[in-house]
Design a protein around this motif. Structure first.
Motif, PDB file in Angstrom:
ATOM      1  N   TRP A   1      65.098-137.993  34.135  1.00  0.00           N
ATOM      2  CA  TRP A   1      65.789-138.419  32.913  1.00  0.00           C
ATOM      3  C   TRP A   1      67.124-139.085  33.243  1.00  0.00           C
ATOM      4  N   SER A   2      67.816-138.588  34.263  1.00  0.00           N
ATOM      5  CA  SER A   2      69.160-139.089  34.571  1.00  0.00           C
ATOM      6  C   SER A   2      69.174-140.291  35.494  1.00  0.00           C
ATOM      7  N   GLY A   3      68.075-140.560  36.197  1.00  0.00           N
ATOM      8  CA  GLY A   3      68.120-141.670  37.128  1.00  0.00           C
ATOM      9  C   GLY A   3      66.874-141.790  37.971  1.00  0.00           C
ATOM     10  N   VAL A   4      66.926-142.771  38.863  1.00  0.00           N
ATOM     11  CA  VAL A   4      65.823-143.064  39.773  1.00  0.00           C
ATOM     12  C   VAL A   4      66.377-143.114  41.189  1.00  0.00           C
ATOM     13  N   ALA A   5      65.683-142.496  42.139  1.00  0.00           N
ATOM     14  CA  ALA A   5      66.059-142.561  43.550  1.00  0.00           C
ATOM     15  C   ALA A   5      64.904-143.167  44.319  1.00  0.00           C
ATOM     16  N   TYR A   6      65.227-144.061  45.258  1.00  0.00           N
ATOM     17  CA  TYR A   6      64.178-144.744  46.001  1.00  0.00           C
ATOM     18  C   TYR A   6      64.612-144.931  47.444  1.00  0.00           C
ATOM     19  N   HIS A   7      63.717-144.585  48.373  1.00  0.00           N
ATOM     20  CA  HIS A   7      64.008-144.716  49.800  1.00  0.00           C
ATOM     21  C   HIS A   7      62.842-145.425  50.470  1.00  0.00           C
TER      22      HIS A   7
ATOM     23  N   VAL B   1      76.289-147.848  30.375  1.00  0.00           N
ATOM     24  CA  VAL B   1      76.570-148.367  31.712  1.00  0.00           C
ATOM     25  C   VAL B   1      75.379-148.024  32.603  1.00  0.00           C
ATOM     26  N   LEU B   2      74.746-149.033  33.190  1.00  0.00           N
ATOM     27  CA  LEU B   2      73.675-148.805  34.158  1.00  0.00           C
ATOM     28  C   LEU B   2      74.302-148.764  35.545  1.00  0.00           C
ATOM     29  N   SER B   3      74.281-147.594  36.169  1.00  0.00           N
ATOM     30  CA  SER B   3      74.882-147.420  37.492  1.00  0.00           C
ATOM     31  C   SER B   3      73.808-147.558  38.565  1.00  0.00           C
ATOM     32  N   VAL B   4      74.085-148.378  39.577  1.00  0.00           N
ATOM     33  CA  VAL B   4      73.162-148.585  40.684  1.00  0.00           C
ATOM     34  C   VAL B   4      73.919-148.311  41.977  1.00  0.00           C
ATOM     35  N   TYR B   5      73.386-147.414  42.809  1.00  0.00           N
ATOM     36  CA  TYR B   5      74.018-147.096  44.088  1.00  0.00           C
ATOM     37  C   TYR B   5      73.096-147.554  45.206  1.00  0.00           C
TER      38      TYR B   5
ATOM     39  N   LEU C   1      77.731-157.406  31.699  1.00  0.00           N
ATOM     40  CA  LEU C   1      78.736-157.569  32.745  1.00  0.00           C
ATOM     41  C   LEU C   1      78.297-156.833  34.001  1.00  0.00           C
ATOM     42  N   HIS C   2      78.626-157.393  35.157  1.00  0.00           N
ATOM     43  CA  HIS C   2      78.278-156.781  36.438  1.00  0.00           C
ATOM     44  C   HIS C   2      79.564-156.427  37.153  1.00  0.00           C
TER      45      HIS C   2
ATOM     46  N   LEU D   1      63.493-153.858  36.382  1.00  0.00           N
ATOM     47  CA  LEU D   1      62.732-152.978  35.490  1.00  0.00           C
ATOM     48  C   LEU D   1      63.675-152.114  34.663  1.00  0.00           C
ATOM     49  N   GLU D   2      64.708-151.566  35.293  1.00  0.00           N
ATOM     50  CA  GLU D   2      65.650-150.712  34.564  1.00  0.00           C
ATOM     51  C   GLU D   2      66.382-151.492  33.474  1.00  0.00           C
ATOM     52  N   LEU D   3      66.734-152.737  33.729  1.00  0.00           N
ATOM     53  CA  LEU D   3      67.404-153.540  32.703  1.00  0.00           C
ATOM     54  C   LEU D   3      66.488-153.750  31.504  1.00  0.00           C
TER      55      LEU D   3
END
Length: 229
Positions: free
Chosen positions: A128-134, A55-59, A2-3, A150-152
């Motif tokens: 471990w907790s997440g990925v940040a990209y700029h 839950v995969l959280s994407v900001y 679900l999205h 990739l994360e999915l």
């Protein structure tokens, strides 16, 4: 799968971190209720409805006020938001206070286990907790879809290998459907760990950093070992 899309305007990274941990529980409960309503009529009598486990959280950040000297610390905090919250009571996550976030910025805090990637066209960080990209020049950098795809893949394979490990630890002989057995895991391991001729440098660096911090290759190997040929 679900999205769920939500829009927020946090004033600090601490606000974002608190919202993330609180909605993690709420979104799982909401998803479970929805799945139960949709799937229960189709399930055989006595078969429970599956319970969501992740839950995969994407900001996707639209704007920020960090200058060039603050951005590396902001990336560290976005990738490892747990340092900004008190999680001793999972049902009532609270922020540690604005002074904690200010002190981490002042000391230019870095997580010891985070892995940087990116290079000249972007700033990237995997923990471990997440990925940040700029992205810097956006036309040459990775897209949000590149990262999410990739994360999915990684989170799906993590869930599968964790399921096999749970069966083993419960004293059961793990048995998987033919299409998702040992050969499937071996193929997935190869696809994730081997570079492709058309893969960009950005994607290769991201993949290697995320795999290094996720411990997924080791889990896939362990899952393969316990499955029958």
């Amino acid at each position: 799968m679900l999205h769920l899309e939500q829009h927020q305007q946090p004033t600090t990274i601490t606000d974002l971190a608190v919202w993330r941990y609180r909605t993690y529980l709420a979104d799982r409960a909401w998803t479970g209720q929805l799945l139960n309503r949709l799937l229960a009529p189709a399930l055989p009598r006595g078969v429970p409805c599956p319970t969501p486990h992740y839950v995969l959280s994407v900001y996707e950040l639209g704007a920020h006020l960090w200058n060039a000297s603050m951005l590396p610390t902001a990336m560290q905090l976005l990738a490892t938001p747990s340092v900004l919250v008190d999680r001793r009571d999972p049902g009532n996550i609270t922020g540690l206070g604005p002074e904690i976030e200010r002190s981490l910025f002042a000391s230019q805090w870095e997580h010891p286990d985070a892995v940087e990637f990116g290079g000249a066209v972007s700033m990237g960080l995997a923990g471990w907790s997440g990925v940040a990209y700029h992205p810097l020049p956006a036309e040459r950098a990775l897209t949000t879809s590149d990262i999410v795809d990739l994360e999915l893949d990684i989170q799906t394979l993590w869930a599968l290998s964790a399921h096999i490990q749970a069966l083993l630890e419960a004293g059961e002989d793990p048995v998987m459907p033919r299409d998702y057995g040992r050969s499937y895991l071996a193929a997935a391991y190869s696809r994730l760990t081997q570079s492709r001729p058309t893969e960009t440098v950005q994607h290769r660096l991201m993949r290697k950093a995320i795999l290094a911090t996720s411990e997924l290759p080791e889990r896939l190997r362990s899952a393969q070992d316990v499955l029958h040929p």
